[in-house]
Design an enzyme around this catalytic site. Structure first.
Site, PDB file in Angstrom:
ATOM      1  N   ARG A  60      -0.936  13.635  13.239  1.00 56.14           N
ATOM      2  CA  ARG A  60      -2.169  13.928  13.696  1.00 56.14           C
ATOM      3  C   ARG A  60      -2.161  14.655  15.212  1.00 56.14           C
ATOM      4  NH1 ARG A  60      -5.663  10.556  15.095  1.00 56.14           N
ATOM      5  NH2 ARG A  60      -4.212   8.907  15.001  1.00 56.14           N
ATOM      6  N   LYS A 201      -8.289  12.148   7.295  1.00 59.29           N
ATOM      7  CA  LYS A 201      -8.756  11.318   8.507  1.00 59.29           C
ATOM      8  C   LYS A 201     -10.121  11.828   8.872  1.00 59.29           C
ATOM      9  CE  LYS A 201      -5.721   8.074   8.463  1.00 59.29           C
ATOM     10  NZ  LYS A 201      -6.161   6.780   7.718  1.00 59.29           N
ATOM     11  N   HIS A 220     -10.426   0.764   7.884  1.00 61.47           N
ATOM     12  CA  HIS A 220      -9.005   1.038   7.891  1.00 61.47           C
ATOM     13  C   HIS A 220      -8.279   0.041   7.425  1.00 61.47           C
ATOM     14  CE1 HIS A 220      -5.168   2.822   9.931  1.00 61.47           C
ATOM     15  NE2 HIS A 220      -5.302   3.516   8.749  1.00 61.47           N
ATOM     16  N   SER A 238      -0.235   0.976  11.972  1.00 67.23           N
ATOM     17  CA  SER A 238       1.092   1.447  11.468  1.00 67.23           C
ATOM     18  C   SER A 238       2.297   0.671  11.908  1.00 67.23           C
ATOM     19  CB  SER A 238       1.399   3.018  12.063  1.00 67.23           C
ATOM     20  OG  SER A 238       2.538   3.616  11.616  1.00 67.23           O
ATOM     21  N   LYS A 242       0.981  -3.067   6.120  1.00 68.36           N
ATOM     22  CA  LYS A 242      -0.308  -2.878   5.590  1.00 68.36           C
ATOM     23  C   LYS A 242      -0.192  -2.471   3.831  1.00 68.36           C
ATOM     24  CE  LYS A 242      -3.288  -0.030   7.291  1.00 68.36           C
ATOM     25  NZ  LYS A 242      -3.337   1.289   6.285  1.00 68.36           N
ATOM     26  N   THR A 243       0.660  -1.176   3.970  1.00 69.41           N
ATOM     27  CA  THR A 243       0.950  -0.769   2.572  1.00 69.41           C
ATOM     28  C   THR A 243       2.035  -1.646   1.660  1.00 69.41           C
ATOM     29  OG1 THR A 243       0.496   1.716   3.342  1.00 69.41           O
ATOM     30  CG2 THR A 243       1.977   1.186   1.264  1.00 69.41           C
ATOM     31  N   ASP A 257      -5.189   2.218   1.941  1.00 73.39           N
ATOM     32  CA  ASP A 257      -5.553   2.547   3.494  1.00 73.39           C
ATOM     33  C   ASP A 257      -7.272   2.978   3.861  1.00 73.39           C
ATOM     34  OD1 ASP A 257      -4.503   3.701   5.971  1.00 73.39           O
ATOM     35  OD2 ASP A 257      -5.315   5.630   5.416  1.00 73.39           O
ATOM     36  N   ARG A 323       6.078  11.637   4.876  1.00 74.79           N
ATOM     37  CA  ARG A 323       4.964  11.062   4.014  1.00 74.79           C
ATOM     38  C   ARG A 323       5.266  11.513   2.710  1.00 74.79           C
ATOM     39  NH1 ARG A 323       0.808   7.562   6.429  1.00 74.79           N
ATOM     40  NH2 ARG A 323       1.240   7.798   8.568  1.00 74.79           N
TER      41      ARG A 323
END
Length: 533
Positions: A60, A201, A220, A238, A242-243, A257, A323
């Site tokens: 980003r 996003k 988030h 990040s 989390k994932t 997410d 990604r």
């Protein structure tokens, strides 16, 4: 054979677009992959996914994002570094040139939805210059039925044209790249970047603007459902896991997410996942790894062997931020409904490279609001000369770059919902133990998984706790399957005095960061931080 599906009579002229070239509506992944390859946008890998490169922007462009400031948004938006104001007149001038640029261009349209809760879903339209961007949108958002697409009328639209750039001297941007959100016009325009995450996003920011004003908490966070039907929510920046931790084969994944928490429970904003894949391990993350071998997945900046067309997930020469975008239907244990009930547990994940936070602690509602607003994790120091210590990172609500409203508004909703639904909140450290980065070691993933599962299964509910004298956290003294000394971070350090000094240093950073929010929160939340520094 027609190249487009039936589509809404709400045409592109409503967005001011005119004199266009070929326009492709709501194509599926097979057709979009063909177009992407025809246009030279990417290559089909031997494993099946489409492999693309995003050029100079491999993430980003946070410094290139703006929000139009007008009479409708003047007193609503949390103006500052995250939400940089942009003049309406400049937006109209920039958009007019974008419209002119798009004349004669081939475009790809996806009419879809954000939000799996039928009471809260948002009809969106994604207009792309690149075919693979349209495939990305089809993965990441929720496709409607043919009947819904035939009557689709978007409430927000994203127009993404990487080939069009701004003129900073004329447009007041920081570079030729721009992401401008206009809430009053219900329009986002993006140019000068091929990183597809900007579209994802942008819609997330829109949901973060609309839903809290309806009493719905936008988050988030990832979420999943246990074998007993109980829902859990995982917050984390990040690199915190989390994932990885939400994609547990023994639980049903809701999403990885972005979620909302409404009167109906938890619901996914998206129809797909966008996972980091650098150094992805088949053994540690089999569900995600499998998606990198499946048609329909889009791999961004993954290195491809030109002769064999095989991918190398361990090659970070283009970027460490490689990604995979894939539809959630590729996750075998995911719920296609995208919804779960009211959560019983919330997990705040942090990767503490200072090595002083416990691997698990129970938070009170006030502590939950405090740590939610602070949104702490730490990044490991890089190789830059003179940088020898971990770098603390604070992102309010674990999603600061995507918050149009003041963090207080999200925290108040979180606190209210925790109280109303009697939700247990856990603080989980997936970072270092036995010393800071460079001295200690990373928490064992099997210990972290065991701790998380014990918390979600209720095995820690009646365990005795001790109060951390520096951070004020309630730390369980035992956890089935985890050595008791692991639960007390001070005992894992060879030098207890060094631990105390490092812990007080981090506690001071917590307190310093929270000062910017202290005047906007209740007294009990203000006092819920570290006890000593």
């Amino acid at each position: 054979m027609t190249d487009s599906k039936p589509h809404s009579p709400f045409g592109l002229e409503h967005h001011g677009l005119r004199n266009l070239g070929s326009v492709h509506w709501n194509l599926n992944q097979a057709a979009l992959t063909e177009h992407a390859i025809r246009k030279g946008e990417g290559c089909l890998s031997a494993e099946g996914p489409l492999v693309v490169k995003t050029g100079q922007h491999t993430g980003r462009s946070a410094n290139d994002k703006f929000v139009v400031r007008d009479e409708h948004t003047e007193n609503e938006i949390w103006w500052g570094k995250v939400n940089v104001p942009y003049e309406p007149a400049r937006f109209e001038a920039l958009f007019a040139r974008m419209v002119e640029y798009l004349e004669g261009k081939e475009l790809f349209i996806q009419d879809c939805f954000a939000g799996a809760d039928p009471d809260r879903r948002l009809p969106v339209r994604i207009i792309n210059e690149l075919a693979w961007h349209s495939a990305f949108a089809r993965n990441m958002f929720i496709a409607g039925s043919d009947e819904e697409q035939a009557t689709h009328e978007p409430r927000f639209t994203v127009i993404n044209a990487p080939g069009f750039t701004a003129d900073p001297a004329v447009d007041g941007t920081n570079s030729p790249t721009f992401i401008v959100v206009n809430f009053s016009r219900k329009l986002v325009i993006i140019g000068g970047t091929s990183y597809a995450g900007e579209t994802k996003k942008s819609i997330f920011s829109i949901m973060n603007y609309l839903l809290p004003r309806q009493g719905v908490l936008s988050m988030h966070a990832s979420a999943n459902i246990g074998h007993d039907g109980s829902t859990a929510v995982f917050f984390g920046l990040s690199g915190t896991g989390k994932t990885t931790l939400s994609a547990d084969a023994s639980r049903t994944l809701i999403g990885d997410d972005e979620h909302g928490w409404s009167e109906n429970g938890i619901f996914n904003f998206e129809g797909g996942c966008y996972a980091k894949v650098i150094n992805l391990s088949e053994e540690q993350e089999p569900e995600i790894y499998k998606t990198t071998r499946t048609f329909g997945t889009i791999l961004e900046n993954v290195v491809l062997n030109e002769s064999t067309r095989s991918i190398d997930l361990n090659d970070g020469s283009l970027t460490e931020n490689t990604r995979a975008s894939y539809p959630i239907t590729q996750v075998p244990n995911a719920t296609l409904a995208g919804r779960g009930g009211q959560p019983k547990n919330i997990v705040f994940l942090t990767c503490d490279a200072f090595g002083v936070l416990p691997p698990v602690a129970r938070l009170s509602p006030a502590q939950a609001m405090y740590h939610f607003i602070n949104g702490y994790t730490a990044k490991v120091a890089g190789t830059e000369k003179g940088v020898t210590e971990p770098v603390p990172t604070f992102s309010p609500c674990f999603g600061g770059p995507f918050l149009p409203l003041h963090p207080r508004q999200y925290a108040e909703l979180l606190g209210d919902k925790i109280e109303k639904h009697d939700v247990k909140v856990w603080f989980i450290n997936t970072g270092w133990t036995g010393g800071a980065y460079g001295v200690g070691k990373r928490m064992a993933i099997n210990h972290t998984r065991t701790i998380v599962n014990a918390a979600l299964d209720g095995k820690l509910d009646s365990v005795e706790t001790v109060t951390d004298p520096i951070f004020g956290l309630e730390v369980p003294t035992e956890c089935p399957g985890v050595p008791s000394d692991v639960l007390n971070p001070r005992s894992t350090w060879a030098d207890a005095d060094a631990y105390d000094a490092q812990a007080k240093k981090l506690a001071g950073l917590f307190q310093d960061n929270f000062t910017k929010y202290a005047d906007d929160v209740p007294e009990d939340v203000k006092l819920a931080g570290p006890l000593a520094a």
